[in-house]
Scaffold this active site. Structure first.
Site, PDB file in Angstrom:
ATOM      1  N   GLU A 207       0.745  -1.203  -0.386  1.00  9.94           N
ATOM      2  CA  GLU A 207      -0.376  -0.093  -0.232  1.00  9.94           C
ATOM      3  C   GLU A 207       0.382   1.271   0.049  1.00  9.94           C
ATOM      4  OE1 GLU A 207      -2.317  -3.130  -0.525  1.00  9.94           O
ATOM      5  OE2 GLU A 207      -1.269  -2.762   1.318  1.00  9.94           O
ATOM      6  N   ASN A 292      -1.099  -7.492  -3.608  1.00 12.47           N
ATOM      7  CA  ASN A 292      -1.669  -6.841  -4.672  1.00 12.47           C
ATOM      8  C   ASN A 292      -0.503  -5.989  -5.441  1.00 12.47           C
ATOM      9  OD1 ASN A 292      -1.538  -5.713  -1.832  1.00 12.47           O
ATOM     10  ND2 ASN A 292      -1.901  -4.021  -3.165  1.00 12.47           N
ATOM     11  N   ASP A 334      -8.027  -4.633  -5.238  1.00 13.01           N
ATOM     12  CA  ASP A 334      -7.108  -5.153  -4.141  1.00 13.01           C
ATOM     13  C   ASP A 334      -7.201  -6.288  -3.319  1.00 13.01           C
ATOM     14  OD1 ASP A 334      -4.467  -4.809  -1.608  1.00 13.01           O
ATOM     15  OD2 ASP A 334      -6.613  -4.718  -0.375  1.00 13.01           O
TER      16      ASP A 334
END
Length: 630
Positions: A207, A292, A334
């Protein structure tokens, strides 16, 4: 700090004796010792109990007939708040307990339960907290039994990016290595994984645009043996010469850079792995999933984005990948694919006995592969409400998307099922080899998704999407309940033997036992036991805080115990632990779990159960201090 001895430690010998091995007949490799330790009901020596990661115990003192007699035996408070994921380890007479940040480790004496033999409290840079994605969790410890050249070790990861080896008898630091750089947002939340004389460690931070990798370290010294990335040139990804030779249509060489990425986007492309590993000594392969791609906004990274979202089979000695199957090419939601890999040997629909790998993915599909070559055998929906994909083409392995639920710029996609949390997340599930059933804790959460553009800045969040989450179609959307399920799944037939709804997501995972039981914890603070044949609820107990870890069981001095961490948090509890109210905060989790605060609050520890609460303190003299005065 290196402290290697010439003889096996007394602790190693005691643990080995618990499985009936004489010291003079110790196997040559540490993984052989771990295999033997895992066969004993007395030990829980690794995440998942054994290398197959089945989270299954043959212990059957506790059964469907007497489980209602389970009562608290003893408890231990860690003194740490935030989410307690994973499970304790038990070897011989010791239980090893870990915590979230500040990543304290305790060794507890099972003869005087709760007595602390040693504790390790590391000093860490507090800035690590600021770059942790979704609470400051940690998923567990690893144990190395030692050889003729060294003491047994406990391996731990720290949020600040370090992996540390501790003497299992004393808690003294033996070595410490930096695996991840928190300055670019790379943290560590994964449980280390010991195979032979190496310890595997993944990475976190997709992230924040971190490029993911898995690293093997020499367990005795901490020296790096090899590192394999999820993206980049083939030599960085460490592809074997026969990579995907059985399934070339999955993709083979030269795909980790600009053939499936735009320009140099792969350098900040995610694909971290912070979930679970499994290992097959026969194939010499270990298995895990890469996560992801970064950023979440798919418009900013055209292409299939290999090799994020991939199930890997790698050689433990070299790190070379024999196969890689990408589940969600060009992920738009995601659906980080780091979930548990459970190994089994079952007959397929044609009656052929095969070595299988089963993996419930965040994308709402449960995959079963031939773990020798990566061939996709089945891909079933975790729930019939999964809608982003119509089906997975088993010949090509490619998901057939429903364009209605795609995400793109200048568009708010609605009613996408599952949400970014997935219909399955970090929970460690279980497999009962006698029933040939997988018991899976499921999320039942959908979402709306609106992307936005943003620049990459090292050490800052690199997401590019706003999310709204809410219960799936089978839940109560007005009451924000019905966010979870528990299911029993047959990977060969693709059928579910039973399924039950839960108020909140079953975030932590399950434990199966030969007593025909499946145990699991709930976010609202219960540990529950169901009949694994029927799904009937047989027993539950209210814990001090919600559960995001998975249960384990061990037998000590003839008594079977069931243990579980309590301590709400993690992504599901991020709103509660950080006191957030905006429904889009916590990457959308706050809105979904807005009612969680009505049922539980923070607090961390271990609760242990036995039949009628039997424990060593039934002898009131155990642990008593007797002074000179009598």
């Amino acid at each position: 700090m290196i402290n290697l001895r010439t003889s096996v430690s007394a602790f190693t010998l005691a643990a080995t004796a618990a499985v009936g091995l004489a010291a003079t007949t110790l196997p040559a490799f540490a993984n052989d010792k771990l295999v033997e330790l895992s066969k004993s009901d007395a030990n829980w020596p690794m995440t998942g109990k054994n290398y197959s990661a089945q989270n299954y115990s043959p212990a059957k003192q506790i059964t469907t007939e007497n489980v209602k007699q389970l009562k608290p035996a003893w408890a231990f408070s860690t003194g740490v708040l935030h989410g307690h994921e994973g499970t304790p380890l038990v070897i011989g007479d010791k239980m090893f307990v870990h915590t979230p940040f500040p990543n304290t480790t305790f060794a507890l004496d099972l003869n005087e339960p709760g007595k602390i033999d040693w504790q390790h409290k590391p000093k860490q840079a507090p800035t690590a907290r600021a770059v942790a994605c979704c609470d400051v969790v940690n998923r567990g410890l690893a144990y190395w039994p030692g050889t003729g050249n060294g003491d047994a070790l406990i391996l731990k990861t720290q949020l600040d990016g370090h992996i540390v080896a501790l003497n299992a008898e004393t808690g003294a630091e033996v070595w410490k290595m930096e695996n991840s750089d928190i300055k670019v947002g790379s943290t560590l939340t994964i449980a280390p994984y010991v195979v032979k004389d190496v310890v595997l460690v993944g990475s976190s931070g997709a992230e924040l645009g971190v490029r993911g990798y898995v690293t093997a370290y020499d367990v005795k010294t901490g020296a790096q043996k090899w590192r394999a990335y999820a993206t980049g040139p083939d030599e960085d990804i460490k592809l074997a010469k026969d990579f995907n030779s059985k399934n070339p249509h999955y993709g083979q060489f030269g795909l980790g850079t600009n053939k499936t990425w735009e320009g140099d986007a792969w350098k900040i492309g995610g694909g971290t792995n912070w979930g679970w590993y499994a290992f097959d000594p026969d194939t010499n392969l270990f298995y895990y999933g890469s996560g992801n791609p970064a950023p979440w906004n798919e418009t900013m990274r055209p292409g299939d984005n290999k090799w994020t979202m991939t199930i890997w089979g790698r050689d433990i000695d070299t790190g070379e990948a024999k196969f890689g199957y990408q589940k969600t090419p060009h992920d738009e939601w995601d659906y980080a694919g780091v979930n548990v890999m459970m190994l089994s040997e079952q007959k397929d629909k044609q009656g052929k006995l095969r070595k299988l790998l089963t993996h419930p993915d965040r994308n709402g599909i449960v995959y079963t592969l031939d773990r020798e070559d990566g061939t996709l055998i089945s891909a079933d929906k975790l729930d019939d409400t999964v809608n982003w994909v119509k089906q997975v083409d088993l010949k090509t392995g490619i998901p057939v998307r429903d364009p209605e639920f795609a995400t793109r710029m200048d568009h708010k996609a609605t009613e996408i099922c599952p949400s970014a949390m997935g219909y399955h997340n970090q929970g460690h599930d279980s497999y009962d080899p006698e029933k040939q059933l997988f018991f899976m804790g499921i999320n039942h959460i959908c979402m709306d998704w609106e992307p936005f553009m943003l620049p990459y800045r090292a050490g800052q969040f690199f997401v590019g999407a706003t999310l709204w989450m809410y219960p799936g179609p089978k839940g109560d959307r007005q009451g924000f309940e019905g966010l979870g399920q528990i299911k029993a799944y047959n990977a060969i037939s693709g059928k579910y033997a039973w399924e039950k709804m839960e108020r909140f997501a079953v975030w932590g995972g399950t434990l199966a036992t030969a007593g025909d039981l499946v145990f699991y914890g709930t976010l609202d603070g219960f540990i529950k036991a169901r009949n694994s044949k029927t799904g009937d609820l047989l027993w539950k107990y209210r814990l001090p805080s919600g559960v995001i870890g998975h249960p384990m069981t061990y037998t000590h001095d003839g008594t079977q115990y069931v243990a579980i961490y309590y301590g709400v948090g993690g992504w599901a509890g991020v709103g509660l632990v950080f006191d957030l109210t905006d429904p889009t905060a916590g990457l959308g989790a706050v809105g979904a779990f807005k009612n969680l605060q009505k049922y539980t609050q923070m607090g961390g520890g271990v609760q242990v159960f036995s039949l009628n609460g039997k424990n060593p303190y039934d002898d009131v003299n155990v642990g008593e201090w007797v002074g000179k005065g009598g």
